[in-house]
Design a protein around this motif. Structure first.
Motif, short mmCIF file in Angstrom:
data_model
loop_
_atom_site.label_atom_id
_atom_site.label_comp_id
_atom_site.label_asym_id
_atom_site.label_seq_id
_atom_site.Cartn_x
_atom_site.Cartn_y
_atom_site.Cartn_z
N GLY A 179 0.83 -1.20 0.00
CA GLY A 179 0.00 0.00 0.00
C GLY A 179 0.86 1.24 0.00
N GLU A 180 0.26 2.40 0.30
CA GLU A 180 0.99 3.66 0.30
C GLU A 180 2.02 3.68 1.43
OE1 GLU A 180 0.18 8.47 0.84
OE2 GLU A 180 -1.49 7.04 0.91
N PRO A 181 3.26 4.06 1.13
CA PRO A 181 4.28 4.11 2.19
C PRO A 181 3.91 5.12 3.27
CG PRO A 181 5.29 4.23 0.01
CD PRO A 181 3.82 4.40 -0.20
N LYS A 182 4.23 4.76 4.52
CA LYS A 182 4.07 5.67 5.65
C LYS A 182 5.45 5.91 6.25
CE LYS A 182 1.00 2.92 7.63
NZ LYS A 182 0.60 2.04 6.54
N LEU A 287 23.96 -13.14 5.98
CA LEU A 287 22.61 -12.75 6.39
C LEU A 287 21.84 -12.26 5.18
CD1 LEU A 287 23.40 -10.77 9.68
CD2 LEU A 287 22.83 -13.19 9.43
N SER A 288 20.55 -12.62 5.13
CA SER A 288 19.69 -12.21 4.02
C SER A 288 18.37 -11.70 4.55
CB SER A 288 19.43 -13.41 3.08
OG SER A 288 18.49 -13.07 2.08
N SER A 289 17.92 -10.56 4.03
CA SER A 289 16.63 -10.01 4.42
C SER A 289 16.17 -9.06 3.33
CB SER A 289 16.72 -9.29 5.76
OG SER A 289 15.43 -8.97 6.26
N GLY A 290 14.96 -8.53 3.50
CA GLY A 290 14.39 -7.60 2.53
C GLY A 290 13.32 -8.23 1.67
N ALA A 291 13.37 -9.55 1.54
CA ALA A 291 12.38 -10.31 0.78
C ALA A 291 12.60 -11.78 1.12
CB ALA A 291 12.53 -10.07 -0.72
N ALA A 292 11.67 -12.62 0.69
CA ALA A 292 11.82 -14.05 0.94
C ALA A 292 13.02 -14.59 0.17
CB ALA A 292 10.55 -14.79 0.52
N LEU A 293 13.73 -15.53 0.78
CA LEU A 293 14.90 -16.14 0.15
C LEU A 293 14.47 -17.45 -0.50
CD1 LEU A 293 18.02 -16.12 -0.23
CD2 LEU A 293 18.16 -17.46 1.88
N PRO A 294 14.38 -17.50 -1.84
CA PRO A 294 13.96 -18.74 -2.50
C PRO A 294 14.93 -19.88 -2.21
CG PRO A 294 13.86 -16.87 -4.02
CD PRO A 294 14.59 -16.41 -2.79
N ALA A 295 14.39 -21.09 -2.09
CA ALA A 295 15.21 -22.24 -1.74
C ALA A 295 16.31 -22.47 -2.77
CB ALA A 295 14.33 -23.49 -1.60
N MET A 496 15.57 -3.14 -2.72
CA MET A 496 15.98 -4.36 -2.03
C MET A 496 15.54 -5.61 -2.78
SD MET A 496 17.50 -3.83 1.02
CE MET A 496 16.92 -4.99 2.25
N GLY A 497 14.78 -5.42 -3.89
CA GLY A 497 14.31 -6.57 -4.64
C GLY A 497 12.96 -7.08 -4.20
N LYS A 498 12.29 -6.37 -3.30
CA LYS A 498 10.98 -6.78 -2.81
C LYS A 498 9.91 -6.30 -3.78
CE LYS A 498 8.23 -6.73 1.43
NZ LYS A 498 8.18 -6.22 2.83
N VAL A 499 9.00 -7.21 -4.17
CA VAL A 499 7.95 -6.86 -5.12
C VAL A 499 6.99 -5.87 -4.49
CG1 VAL A 499 6.00 -7.74 -6.45
CG2 VAL A 499 8.12 -9.06 -6.33
N ARG A 500 6.70 -4.79 -5.21
CA ARG A 500 5.71 -3.81 -4.76
C ARG A 500 4.34 -4.29 -5.24
NH1 ARG A 500 8.13 0.70 -2.76
NH2 ARG A 500 10.24 1.20 -3.46
N ARG A 501 3.68 -5.04 -4.38
CA ARG A 501 2.42 -5.67 -4.77
C ARG A 501 1.34 -4.65 -5.14
NH1 ARG A 501 1.77 -11.16 -3.53
NH2 ARG A 501 3.68 -12.08 -2.75
N ALA A 502 1.36 -3.51 -4.45
CA ALA A 502 0.34 -2.50 -4.74
C ALA A 502 0.49 -1.92 -6.14
CB ALA A 502 0.41 -1.38 -3.71
N VAL A 504 1.66 -3.77 -8.79
CA VAL A 504 1.68 -4.85 -9.78
C VAL A 504 0.57 -4.69 -10.81
CG1 VAL A 504 1.24 -7.33 -10.11
CG2 VAL A 504 2.86 -6.56 -8.39
N ARG A 505 -0.60 -4.27 -10.37
CA ARG A 505 -1.73 -4.18 -11.31
C ARG A 505 -1.50 -3.16 -12.40
NH1 ARG A 505 -3.78 -3.26 -6.41
NH2 ARG A 505 -5.14 -5.06 -6.67
N ALA A 506 -0.54 -2.23 -12.19
CA ALA A 506 -0.26 -1.22 -13.21
C ALA A 506 0.79 -1.67 -14.21
CB ALA A 506 0.21 0.07 -12.54
N ALA A 507 1.42 -2.83 -13.98
CA ALA A 507 2.46 -3.30 -14.89
C ALA A 507 1.84 -3.71 -16.22
CB ALA A 507 3.21 -4.48 -14.27
#
Length: 513
Positions: A179-182, A287-295, A496-502, A504-507
């Protein structure tokens, strides 16, 4: 560490540091000649870093930064940016970390939200802002992180460092992935507590060299990288601009022992590196963070770097919550790891009652690094807490050994004819198709007011929507199968490589026959 004789001379032991400047001062007294920060072409010892921070604080005061009270810091992975951040902390300024390439329009929006603003950054960045062809005045003071004259104004070196540890300090924009960043407001004590958690959990000491291959702009890089290094008196190595070759070269050249990076960096590095390349000789912790780490990424990284990648789970508001640790070993029931020291978690049902281990529920947390409030969003702040517990918005379960497993986002579940669909489950099935590279699933409102499942997919041709839908029908219940599949060239992501889900619909979709 002080000797017994030093303790008798100095009197009672000092209280534990609660501000960034206290952390820096403690490290500078203990290890003045040890390297504190290393960047491209610049190496600062703790004594030099301490002196430069004090001089920069005096320069900021002389330039009127303290009069505005809020510094918009175009934060880059450079020693000069580190000095500027610590100088602002010393002065007790409110700091807003901003992307280095933030345009004038966003700076003006930040000023509307935050009030009078000094924009602090590298001179080249400021020149681009000042010279932009825009009829509207920026109405912000522009302050370079570099000292153009090489000399700071004279003054009392110790009088500019009285900072309240619990005053509002870091004003961090949330990721905006859902959603909108706060703007989440943190105190310096929050950040110090976060660094202490990392140092204690992973045994980080003054002998470590931490490579920050993730932007200091984001809480993971800032706390796991900079603050943890200060807390431990360790060396911080700043990668600057990321490329796989630069990362691998820095690991070897500086004998780095700890790597702080996002899943995207691990992915790109392991794809680019040859299978026969030697593993970094000194590296002991990744260490890894910012998004899910695929197997698959974790497995490739283990082969290339010689270590299991320890996944870290946290958020801008609460800091680090849970993480895997080397002593956990490997296994299917580790989830995102165990809660970190000082962190308390609850998994509750809709009535707020705790559910037994193994059952799913809403995740609530209390952490020593918790934010205080959302700036200008009193209602959102109230909704974020329940009796002092932060509502993460995640659905989770606890394993038999106390490991935390994330199931999904409560607000992202899709209601299809009264049946709940977890988009993460559908995404996992989509990603299991060999031609699918990335996938995001969301709910779409139908004409009758209900919802249906829609997927946005990055895939290698000639995959068709018909083939992908058949793949899903063979593995999902009917109400879980995407009603529509959009093929897209890429998914919108954060740095950070995290998908901006909000977003996505505009892609824009890519046509597939």
């Amino acid at each position: 560490m002080a000797t017994a004789s030093e303790s008798r001379t100095d009197g009672p032991a000092r209280p534990a540091p609660a501000t960034l400047h206290e952390l820096l001062g403690t490290a500078a007294r203990a290890r003045p000649q040890a390297v504190a920060v290393r960047g491209e072409g610049t190496v600062l010892t703790y004594d030099e870093l301490h002196d430069k921070v004090r001089a920069t604080a005096r320069r900021f005061t002389a330039l009127g930064v303290t009069e505005h009270g809020t510094a918009g810091l175009l934060l880059e992975n450079t020693p000069d940016s580190v000095v500027a951040l610590l100088a602002a902390a010393r002065l007790g300024l409110r700091v807003v970390p901003l992307e280095p390439g933030t345009p004038r329009s966003q700076l003006m929006a930040a000023r509307e939200k935050l009030g009078p603003l000094s924009v602090v950054g590298h001179a080249a960045r400021l020149a681009a802002l000042d010279g932009a062809n825009d009829p509207d005045p920026l109405d912000c003071a522009l302050v370079p992180v570099e000292d153009p004259g090489g000399h700071a104004p004279s003054g009392d070196a110790e009088s500019d460092g009285v900072t309240a540890p619990d005053a509002p300090f870091l004003h961090q924009y949330t990721s905006g992935s859902t959603g909108e960043p706060k703007v989440a407001v943190h105190t310096q004590r929050n950040l110090v507590n976060g660094g202490d958690i990392y140092a204690r959990s992973y045994g980080i000491t003054q002998d470590d060299r931490i490579l920050a291959a993730v932007p200091l702009l984001h809480s993971f890089g800032l706390v796991a990288g900079l603050v943890t290094a200060l807390r431990a008196g360790a060396e911080l190595v700043l990668l600057g601009r990321f490329t796989p070759a630069r990362l691998l070269r820095a690991l070897d050249e500086h004998a780095c022992t700890v790597l702080v990076a996002a899943p995207m960096a691990y992915d790109l590095t392991t794809r680019a590196a040859g299978a026969t390349s030697s593993v970094p000789r000194a590296l002991r912790l990744c260490l890894s963070s910012g998004a899910a780490l695929p197997a698959a990424v974790a497995q490739r990284a283990k082969v290339r770097l010689g270590l299991d990648i320890q996944q870290v789970y946290g958020c801008t508001e609460a800091g680090v919550i849970a993480a895997r640790r080397p002593e956990d070993g490997t296994g299917a029931d580790l989830g995102v790891g165990r809660p970190m020291p000082g962190v308390r978690v609850r998994v509750v049902d809709e009535r707020g009652d705790e559910v037994p281990h193994g059952e799913e529920g809403a995740l609530l947390v209390r952490t020593p690094a918790m934010f205080t409030h959302y700036l200008g969003h009193a209602d959102a702040t109230r909704r974020a807490f329940a009796d002092g517990w932060y509502l993460t918005g995640d659905v989770a379960r606890l394993g038999p050994e106390g490991h935390l497993h994330l199931v999904g986002r409560k607000d992202s579940f899709i209601n299809v004819g009264g049946k709940k669909v977890n988009p993460l489950e559908v995404e996992q099935v989509l990603l299991a198709h060999p031609s699918v590279v990335e996938a995001v699933v969301r709910g779409e409102t139908t004409d009758d007011g209900g919802e249906r499942v829609r997927a946005s997919v990055v895939a290698r041709p000639p995959l068709s929507s018909t083939e992908l839908t058949s793949h899903c029908r063979a593995r999902l219940l009917p109400h879980q199968v995407p009603a529509e599949v959009d093929f897209v060239a890429s998914l919108p992501k954060s740095p950070m490589g995290k998908v901006r889900r909000a977003a996505v619909r505009a892609a824009p979709a890519v046509r597939r026959s």
